[in-house]
Design a protein around this motif. Structure first.
Motif, PDB file in Angstrom:
ATOM      1  N   PRO A  43      40.431  48.565  37.969  1.00  0.00           N
ATOM      2  CA  PRO A  43      41.315  48.106  39.529  1.00  0.00           C
ATOM      3  C   PRO A  43      41.005  46.201  40.011  1.00  0.00           C
ATOM      4  O   PRO A  43      41.263  46.294  40.245  1.00  0.00           O
ATOM      5  CB  PRO A  43      40.182  49.115  40.148  1.00  0.00           C
ATOM      6  N   TYR A  44      41.466  45.450  37.979  1.00  0.00           N
ATOM      7  CA  TYR A  44      40.696  44.596  38.565  1.00  0.00           C
ATOM      8  C   TYR A  44      42.653  44.119  38.665  1.00  0.00           C
ATOM      9  O   TYR A  44      42.776  43.540  37.044  1.00  0.00           O
ATOM     10  CB  TYR A  44      40.336  44.311  37.380  1.00  0.00           C
ATOM     11  N   THR A  45      43.012  43.892  39.248  1.00  0.00           N
ATOM     12  CA  THR A  45      44.534  43.294  39.034  1.00  0.00           C
ATOM     13  C   THR A  45      44.668  42.357  39.647  1.00  0.00           C
ATOM     14  O   THR A  45      46.023  42.322  39.658  1.00  0.00           O
ATOM     15  CB  THR A  45      45.381  44.299  40.375  1.00  0.00           C
ATOM     16  N   ASP A  46      43.257  41.525  40.688  1.00  0.00           N
ATOM     17  CA  ASP A  46      44.171  40.348  41.257  1.00  0.00           C
ATOM     18  C   ASP A  46      43.438  39.205  40.110  1.00  0.00           C
ATOM     19  O   ASP A  46      42.655  38.929  40.063  1.00  0.00           O
ATOM     20  CB  ASP A  46      43.647  39.901  42.529  1.00  0.00           C
ATOM     21  N   CYS A  65      39.740  38.327  36.250  1.00  0.00           N
ATOM     22  CA  CYS A  65      41.157  39.603  37.207  1.00  0.00           C
ATOM     23  C   CYS A  65      39.685  40.542  37.945  1.00  0.00           C
ATOM     24  O   CYS A  65      38.862  40.626  37.769  1.00  0.00           O
ATOM     25  CB  CYS A  65      41.231  40.667  35.954  1.00  0.00           C
ATOM     26  N   THR A  66      40.504  40.435  39.602  1.00  0.00           N
ATOM     27  CA  THR A  66      38.918  41.127  40.894  1.00  0.00           C
ATOM     28  C   THR A  66      39.885  41.788  41.123  1.00  0.00           C
ATOM     29  O   THR A  66      41.117  42.006  40.999  1.00  0.00           O
ATOM     30  CB  THR A  66      39.166  39.665  40.904  1.00  0.00           C
ATOM     31  N   SER A  67      38.353  42.487  42.159  1.00  0.00           N
ATOM     32  CA  SER A  67      39.311  43.465  41.975  1.00  0.00           C
ATOM     33  C   SER A  67      38.884  43.752  43.538  1.00  0.00           C
ATOM     34  O   SER A  67      38.826  42.628  44.056  1.00  0.00           O
ATOM     35  CB  SER A  67      38.161  45.193  41.890  1.00  0.00           C
ATOM     36  N   PRO A  68      39.711  44.914  44.397  1.00  0.00           N
ATOM     37  CA  PRO A  68      40.071  43.981  45.891  1.00  0.00           C
ATOM     38  C   PRO A  68      38.469  44.891  46.218  1.00  0.00           C
ATOM     39  O   PRO A  68      37.967  43.852  47.841  1.00  0.00           O
ATOM     40  CB  PRO A  68      40.445  45.726  46.134  1.00  0.00           C
ATOM     41  N   ARG A  69      37.581  45.458  46.070  1.00  0.00           N
ATOM     42  CA  ARG A  69      36.523  45.233  46.220  1.00  0.00           C
ATOM     43  C   ARG A  69      34.613  43.669  45.444  1.00  0.00           C
ATOM     44  O   ARG A  69      34.375  43.660  46.540  1.00  0.00           O
ATOM     45  CB  ARG A  69      35.037  46.741  46.690  1.00  0.00           C
ATOM     46  N   ARG A  72      34.488  41.239  39.227  1.00  0.00           N
ATOM     47  CA  ARG A  72      35.296  40.847  38.000  1.00  0.00           C
ATOM     48  C   ARG A  72      35.535  41.217  37.002  1.00  0.00           C
ATOM     49  O   ARG A  72      34.103  42.068  36.801  1.00  0.00           O
ATOM     50  CB  ARG A  72      35.391  39.415  38.814  1.00  0.00           C
TER      51      ARG A  72
END
Length: 107
Positions: A43-46, A65-69, A72
């Motif tokens: 889920p690390y898409t940002d 890369c960070t996740s919405p929650r 990282r």
């Protein structure tokens, strides 16, 4: 004989692409985020780039890369740089080879 010059152009473009990728990522580190689609797993898409100042005026760039929650994952700098190097090489080399081939085929 013209093919030899085209192959030399291919070999010369390796360090040229490396220098251009280095200068490009130093001037605009945000271009490293284009490599996120290959390096950031769900889920690390940002992706985002962090710059740290080191001693004597140096700067160190690191991609995360960070996740919405808020989680990282550290990607680092080398792997995104190598991907950008390959992209620069793949974009510039056909032009250099074609120019070299066309210039030497006239003689």
């Amino acid at each position: 004989m013209n093919l030899r010059f085209a192959l030399i152009a291919l070999a010369v473009m390796v360090p040229v692409a490396a220098v251009l990728a280095m200068v490009g990522t130093t001037m605009m580190p945000v271009q490293l985020t284009f490599t996120a689609r290959w390096l950031c797993d769900p889920p690390y898409t940002d992706p985002f780039i962090v710059s740290d100042s080191t001693g004597r005026g140096g700067t160190d760039y690191t991609m995360y890369c960070t996740s919405p929650r808020g989680g990282r994952e550290k990607i680092g700098w080398l792997v995104p740089f190598l991907i950008m190097w390959a992209v620069y090489y793949l974009i510039l080399t056909p032009f250099a080879s074609m120019i070299t081939y066309l210039r030497t085929s006239r003689y």
